[in-house]
Scaffold this motif. Structure first.
Motif, PDB file in Angstrom:
ATOM      1  N   GLY A 300       0.784  -1.222   0.000  1.00  0.00           N
ATOM      2  CA  GLY A 300       0.000   0.000   0.000  1.00  0.00           C
ATOM      3  C   GLY A 300       0.813   1.266   0.000  1.00  0.00           C
ATOM      4  O   GLY A 300       2.049   1.251  -0.039  1.00  0.00           O
ATOM      5  N   THR A 301       0.068   2.370   0.027  1.00  0.00           N
ATOM      6  CA  THR A 301       0.698   3.693   0.087  1.00  0.00           C
ATOM      7  C   THR A 301       0.880   4.072   1.564  1.00  0.00           C
ATOM      8  O   THR A 301       0.115   3.610   2.418  1.00  0.00           O
ATOM      9  N   PRO A 302       1.853   4.924   1.873  1.00  0.00           N
ATOM     10  CA  PRO A 302       2.162   5.198   3.279  1.00  0.00           C
ATOM     11  C   PRO A 302       0.960   5.708   4.070  1.00  0.00           C
ATOM     12  O   PRO A 302       0.705   5.252   5.188  1.00  0.00           O
ATOM     13  N   GLY A 303       0.186   6.629   3.462  1.00  0.00           N
ATOM     14  CA  GLY A 303      -0.933   7.238   4.173  1.00  0.00           C
ATOM     15  C   GLY A 303      -1.951   6.196   4.598  1.00  0.00           C
ATOM     16  O   GLY A 303      -2.375   6.153   5.757  1.00  0.00           O
ATOM     17  N   ARG A 304      -2.362   5.332   3.666  1.00  0.00           N
ATOM     18  CA  ARG A 304      -3.397   4.364   3.965  1.00  0.00           C
ATOM     19  C   ARG A 304      -2.905   3.300   4.951  1.00  0.00           C
ATOM     20  O   ARG A 304      -3.620   2.917   5.876  1.00  0.00           O
ATOM     21  N   ILE A 305      -1.683   2.848   4.774  1.00  0.00           N
ATOM     22  CA  ILE A 305      -1.153   1.837   5.707  1.00  0.00           C
ATOM     23  C   ILE A 305      -1.102   2.423   7.119  1.00  0.00           C
ATOM     24  O   ILE A 305      -1.561   1.812   8.088  1.00  0.00           O
ATOM     25  N   ALA A 306      -0.585   3.655   7.222  1.00  0.00           N
ATOM     26  CA  ALA A 306      -0.450   4.278   8.547  1.00  0.00           C
ATOM     27  C   ALA A 306      -1.819   4.505   9.173  1.00  0.00           C
ATOM     28  O   ALA A 306      -2.024   4.270  10.368  1.00  0.00           O
ATOM     29  N   GLU A 307      -2.779   4.919   8.336  1.00  0.00           N
ATOM     30  CA  GLU A 307      -4.145   5.205   8.793  1.00  0.00           C
ATOM     31  C   GLU A 307      -4.795   3.940   9.384  1.00  0.00           C
ATOM     32  O   GLU A 307      -5.327   3.957  10.496  1.00  0.00           O
ATOM     33  N   ILE A 308      -4.719   2.850   8.644  1.00  0.00           N
ATOM     34  CA  ILE A 308      -5.373   1.608   9.095  1.00  0.00           C
ATOM     35  C   ILE A 308      -4.627   1.028  10.293  1.00  0.00           C
ATOM     36  O   ILE A 308      -5.231   0.482  11.212  1.00  0.00           O
ATOM     37  N   SER A 309      -3.318   1.209  10.290  1.00  0.00           N
ATOM     38  CA  SER A 309      -2.522   0.731  11.418  1.00  0.00           C
ATOM     39  C   SER A 309      -2.888   1.532  12.681  1.00  0.00           C
ATOM     40  O   SER A 309      -3.100   0.967  13.753  1.00  0.00           O
ATOM     41  N   ALA A 310      -3.019   2.855  12.529  1.00  0.00           N
ATOM     42  CA  ALA A 310      -3.349   3.699  13.682  1.00  0.00           C
ATOM     43  C   ALA A 310      -4.742   3.375  14.217  1.00  0.00           C
ATOM     44  O   ALA A 310      -5.005   3.506  15.419  1.00  0.00           O
ATOM     45  N   ALA A 311      -5.630   2.919  13.323  1.00  0.00           N
ATOM     46  CA  ALA A 311      -6.990   2.560  13.756  1.00  0.00           C
ATOM     47  C   ALA A 311      -7.023   1.178  14.411  1.00  0.00           C
ATOM     48  O   ALA A 311      -8.090   0.696  14.805  1.00  0.00           O
ATOM     49  N   GLY A 312      -5.874   0.550  14.486  1.00  0.00           N
ATOM     50  CA  GLY A 312      -5.792  -0.757  15.150  1.00  0.00           C
ATOM     51  C   GLY A 312      -6.305  -1.905  14.298  1.00  0.00           C
ATOM     52  O   GLY A 312      -6.558  -3.007  14.785  1.00  0.00           O
ATOM     53  N   LYS A 313      -6.459  -1.661  12.970  1.00  0.00           N
ATOM     54  CA  LYS A 313      -7.021  -2.711  12.107  1.00  0.00           C
ATOM     55  C   LYS A 313      -5.943  -3.472  11.329  1.00  0.00           C
ATOM     56  O   LYS A 313      -6.251  -4.321  10.510  1.00  0.00           O
ATOM     57  N   LEU A 314      -4.706  -3.107  11.575  1.00  0.00           N
ATOM     58  CA  LEU A 314      -3.616  -3.778  10.848  1.00  0.00           C
ATOM     59  C   LEU A 314      -2.520  -4.125  11.856  1.00  0.00           C
ATOM     60  O   LEU A 314      -1.833  -3.235  12.365  1.00  0.00           O
ATOM     61  N   GLN A 315      -2.395  -5.388  12.144  1.00  0.00           N
ATOM     62  CA  GLN A 315      -1.414  -5.810  13.148  1.00  0.00           C
ATOM     63  C   GLN A 315      -0.126  -6.218  12.455  1.00  0.00           C
ATOM     64  O   GLN A 315      -0.084  -7.231  11.765  1.00  0.00           O
ATOM     65  N   THR A 316       0.896  -5.415  12.603  1.00  0.00           N
ATOM     66  CA  THR A 316       2.135  -5.691  11.869  1.00  0.00           C
ATOM     67  C   THR A 316       3.345  -5.833  12.789  1.00  0.00           C
ATOM     68  O   THR A 316       4.476  -5.894  12.309  1.00  0.00           O
ATOM     69  N   HIS A 317       3.107  -5.923  14.087  1.00  0.00           N
ATOM     70  CA  HIS A 317       4.249  -5.951  14.999  1.00  0.00           C
ATOM     71  C   HIS A 317       5.127  -7.180  14.815  1.00  0.00           C
ATOM     72  O   HIS A 317       6.335  -7.112  14.969  1.00  0.00           O
ATOM     73  N   SER A 318       4.509  -8.287  14.434  1.00  0.00           N
ATOM     74  CA  SER A 318       5.341  -9.482  14.273  1.00  0.00           C
ATOM     75  C   SER A 318       5.700  -9.724  12.808  1.00  0.00           C
ATOM     76  O   SER A 318       6.116 -10.823  12.437  1.00  0.00           O
ATOM     77  N   CYS A 319       5.523  -8.698  12.000  1.00  0.00           N
ATOM     78  CA  CYS A 319       5.800  -8.804  10.565  1.00  0.00           C
ATOM     79  C   CYS A 319       7.291  -9.072  10.313  1.00  0.00           C
ATOM     80  O   CYS A 319       8.153  -8.505  10.982  1.00  0.00           O
ATOM     81  N   ARG A 320       7.588  -9.929   9.340  1.00  0.00           N
ATOM     82  CA  ARG A 320       8.992 -10.299   9.110  1.00  0.00           C
ATOM     83  C   ARG A 320       9.692  -9.435   8.066  1.00  0.00           C
ATOM     84  O   ARG A 320      10.914  -9.349   8.057  1.00  0.00           O
ATOM     85  N   TYR A 321       8.919  -8.877   7.133  1.00  0.00           N
ATOM     86  CA  TYR A 321       9.565  -8.112   6.052  1.00  0.00           C
ATOM     87  C   TYR A 321       8.923  -6.730   5.915  1.00  0.00           C
ATOM     88  O   TYR A 321       7.697  -6.620   5.895  1.00  0.00           O
ATOM     89  N   LEU A 322       9.754  -5.736   5.786  1.00  0.00           N
ATOM     90  CA  LEU A 322       9.274  -4.400   5.424  1.00  0.00           C
ATOM     91  C   LEU A 322      10.015  -3.978   4.159  1.00  0.00           C
ATOM     92  O   LEU A 322      11.242  -3.890   4.144  1.00  0.00           O
ATOM     93  N   VAL A 323       9.252  -3.754   3.080  1.00  0.00           N
ATOM     94  CA  VAL A 323       9.858  -3.328   1.817  1.00  0.00           C
ATOM     95  C   VAL A 323       9.464  -1.882   1.545  1.00  0.00           C
ATOM     96  O   VAL A 323       8.287  -1.535   1.622  1.00  0.00           O
ATOM     97  N   LEU A 324      10.439  -1.064   1.235  1.00  0.00           N
ATOM     98  CA  LEU A 324      10.166   0.323   0.862  1.00  0.00           C
ATOM     99  C   LEU A 324      10.559   0.499  -0.603  1.00  0.00           C
ATOM    100  O   LEU A 324      11.741   0.604  -0.935  1.00  0.00           O
ATOM    101  N   ASP A 325       9.556   0.442  -1.480  1.00  0.00           N
ATOM    102  CA  ASP A 325       9.827   0.544  -2.912  1.00  0.00           C
ATOM    103  C   ASP A 325       9.845   2.029  -3.289  1.00  0.00           C
ATOM    104  O   ASP A 325       8.999   2.794  -2.833  1.00  0.00           O
ATOM    105  N   GLU A 326      10.774   2.405  -4.146  1.00  0.00           N
ATOM    106  CA  GLU A 326      11.021   3.819  -4.460  1.00  0.00           C
ATOM    107  C   GLU A 326      11.347   4.560  -3.165  1.00  0.00           C
ATOM    108  O   GLU A 326      10.765   5.593  -2.835  1.00  0.00           O
ATOM    109  N   VAL A 327      12.297   3.989  -2.425  1.00  0.00           N
ATOM    110  CA  VAL A 327      12.581   4.494  -1.072  1.00  0.00           C
ATOM    111  C   VAL A 327      12.984   5.962  -1.056  1.00  0.00           C
ATOM    112  O   VAL A 327      12.629   6.700  -0.137  1.00  0.00           O
TER     113      VAL A 327
END
Ligand code: ATP
Length: 607
Positions: A300-327
């Motif tokens: 996803g795009t940063p805004g939407r991922i951050a938004e859903i994460s802040a709303a507590g609907k996206l649990q990513t704490h145990s996530c194994r990979y973070l990819v930043l494309d076009e970093v």
């Protein structure tokens, strides 16, 4: 508070803004900040504008588009200014040291912008006077066959490794790759896959269209989801609830493209294991899909991922990979807050799953960070050092520890590294490494009112079938589409003011060949993969060589041939020459005469 704004107009701002900032800050001890129009592609981006530090700055340097947008928020504080003498600065700057007088600074202070100038600024037209050329150039042209029509598809030299299975990928994944027609890994894939499989954090840098997406997707899919090495039972798959990979991209189009690539590999049975979280689409539907489908990968795009994460609907704490494309774009001001949240929350919980077989990391379980771009300024290297653990720089034929990369480039390349500016944001790696090897670059000089007609003649002369033309301003972009349509050339516009649905529909039509010329802005400059695109035209010049490289990279993908033509006015030729120097590529003059493409043979300078 901003005391005044220094208005510069595209395409010049990209080349000198850092010099001006540095100069004013040092000489006058004023705090300054910089605004660039490409940051403000969407409405939500515009809402971020106050975050760029206006309140703390006394000077703002930017182009007239970005500054006009800013004025919506700070109308009382802003005092629009322009420096008509700027052309003198440009000349002086090339010839000698930068001085206050060379900026036209003292002489202009206190002078309000003239009414005439204001109107021109409102129209998004340059307020600059161009230096008048003292020497007349006589250029002779010869006909050149570019061959956009019958391109040989691939260059065999691109592929070094012989098979995907040699890279240590699981048989199921290799099978899926073969089914989708991917048989031989590209150089960057051959270098990146084993490095990521060994649990290293990486910065992947390779030229546009060289297959960087699969370079990070394959090792991820080798470790998570239904195609991985240690197969999960269908019950285990059903019960899996954790997000294991988060892929962040700066635009919806790029996000959706990555999703399509993952879906292709997962196949129809498992395609719901990837979920797109891009802005502009219905958020609650995305949240429901997360709950229902329990994807292992989100893109996803940063805004939407951050938004859903802040709303507590996206649990990513145990996530194994973070990819930043076009970093390098994700490091921009407009993404700062969202990226901060993502970096803080993805894979950061202590006790998260161990990373593969690397036991040395077992006591510090955390995510693996993968950063990707064709252009890697030193700011990315610096960010990688702080966000990632002992990262490696992966390029087509080399894997280097990132700590050995200095601002002048990695040890093996430092001799040829080009510096594109004076700040830490310059391109650390040689700029020509961002560009595909099979591109031909040209420029054509015409008057502003003839540019669209020149584009039409260029398309005919090259017999190009799929053309992306870049402009900087949305209004002019629409006019160009109308003009082309009036001359029976199928054209369409693509920009951030359109809805997500409209953008997808237009892109689909372009991919399907229903639209011959796509007129767009920076929105489409990054990541967009339309293999059939055989011609890129800069109908307005890009702001700097990084933007040039990404725009140009929409053609000549994966070893195909491609042509880039920059259509400019006579006073802009010096910008083209600058781009040529910075990128280390030849950009030849060209003409389109009687349906033929003519390339300048030589340039004779007549006094
Ligand atoms: N090994 C391969 N064999 C054949 N095609 C491939 C291979 N790897 C990637 N491709 C295709 O090559 C094209 C370009 O790949 P991709 O978009 O990943 O390039 P990129 O390096 O990320 O470009 P950019 O820097 O512009 O984002 C895509 O159409 C992709 O499907």
């Amino acid at each position: 508070m901003v005391e005044f704004i220094y208005v510069l107009t595209a395409p010049f701002v990209g080349f000198i803004e850092k010099d001006i900032l540095a100069f004013l800050e040092i000489l006058l001890s004023w705090r300054a900040c910089y605004a660039q129009r490409t940051y403000y592609l969407t409405k939500s981006d515009q809402e971020m504008i106050p975050a760029i530090g206006l309140a703390r700055s006394r000077i703002l340097v930017g182009d007239n588009v970005s500054l006009r947008m800013l004025s919506q928020f700070q109308t009382t504080a802003l005092f629009h200014r322009s420096f008509p003498n700027f052309c003198n600065f440009t000349r002086d700057h090339e010839a000698g040291p930068l001085t206050i007088a060379s900026l036209g600074f003292q002489s202009e202070t206190g002078t309000m912008t003239s009414g005439n100038e204001k109107n021109r600024m409102k129209e998004g037209i340059s307020t600059m006077e161009f230096p008048k050329s003292k020497k007349k150039k006589v250029i002779s042209y010869k006909e050149k066959s570019i061959g956009t029509k019958n391109n040989p598809d691939f260059q065999s030299a691109l592929f070094a490794a012989k098979s995907f299975s040699e890279l240590g990928l699981p048989p199921l994944l290799v099978e899926r790759l073969e089914k989708e027609g991917f048989e031989v890994p590209t150089d960057v894939q051959a270098a990146a896959v084993p490095t990521i499989l060994k649990d290293h954090d990486v910065v992947i840098q390779s030229y546009t269209g060289s297959g960087k997406t699969l370079a990070y997707l394959l090792p991820i899919l080798a470790e998570i989801g239904p195609l991985k090495n240690d197969l999960l039972t269908s019950d285990e798959l059903k019960n899996k609830t954790d997000i294991e990979a988060v892929i962040v991209a700066p635009s919806r189009e790029l996000g959706m493209q990555i999703v399509r690539e993952v879906e292709k590999l997962l196949g129809p049975l498992y395609k719901k294991m990837v979920q797109q979280l891009v802005g502009g689409a219905n958020r609650s539907r995305q949240e429901e899909a997360l709950k229902k489908n329990k994807p292992v990968i989100v893109v996803g795009t940063p805004g939407r991922i951050a938004e859903i994460s802040a709303a507590g609907k996206l649990q990513t704490h145990s996530c194994r990979y973070l990819v930043l494309d076009e970093v390098d774009q994700l490091l921009g001001f407009n993404f700062r807050e969202d990226m901060h949240r993502i970096l803080e929350h993805v894979g950061r919980r202590s006790g998260a799953g161990q990373r593969g077989s690397d036991k040395s990391r077992g006591t510090h379980p955390e995510r693996q960070t993968i950063m990707v771009s064709a252009t890697v300024p030193f700011s990315v290297i610096r960010a990688a050092r702080s966000w990632a653990r002992d990262p490696f720089l992966v390029q087509a034929k080399s894997v280097t520890p990132l700590e050995s990369v200095s601002p002048s480039g990695p040890p093996n390349l430092s001799g040829t590294a080009s510096s594109l500016g004076s700040s830490s944001n310059f391109q650390t790696l040689p700029a020509d490494q961002s560009l595909p090897p099979n591109l031909n670059h040209y420029f054509h000089v015409t008057r502003i009112q003839h540019k669209v007609d020149a584009l039409r003649r260029c398309v005919h002369a090259l017999e190009a079938r799929s053309v992306i033309a870049f402009m900087n301003h949305t209004k002019q972009l629409k006019d160009a589409v109308h003009k082309l349509e009036a001359r029976s050339m199928k054209a369409a516009e693509l920009h951030g003011d359109l809805s997500k649905l409209a953008r997808s529909t237009i892109l689909k039509k372009f991919r399907d060949g229903e639209v011959r010329v796509l007129i767009t802005n920076e929105l489409s400059a990054r990541g967009l993969d339309i293999p059939e695109c055989d011609l890129v035209v800069n109908l307005e010049l890009p702001t700097d060589s990084v933007h040039y490289a990404h725009r140009a990279g929409r053609t000549g993908r994966l070893g195909r041939k491609g042509t880039v033509v920059s259509i400019c006015e006579e006073p802009e030729v010096f910008v083209v020459k600058k781009l040529q120097k910075q990128l280390g590529i030849p950009i030849q003059g060209c003409e389109f005469t009687e349906g033929k493409f003519m390339v300048s043979e030589e340039e004779k300078v007549v006094k």
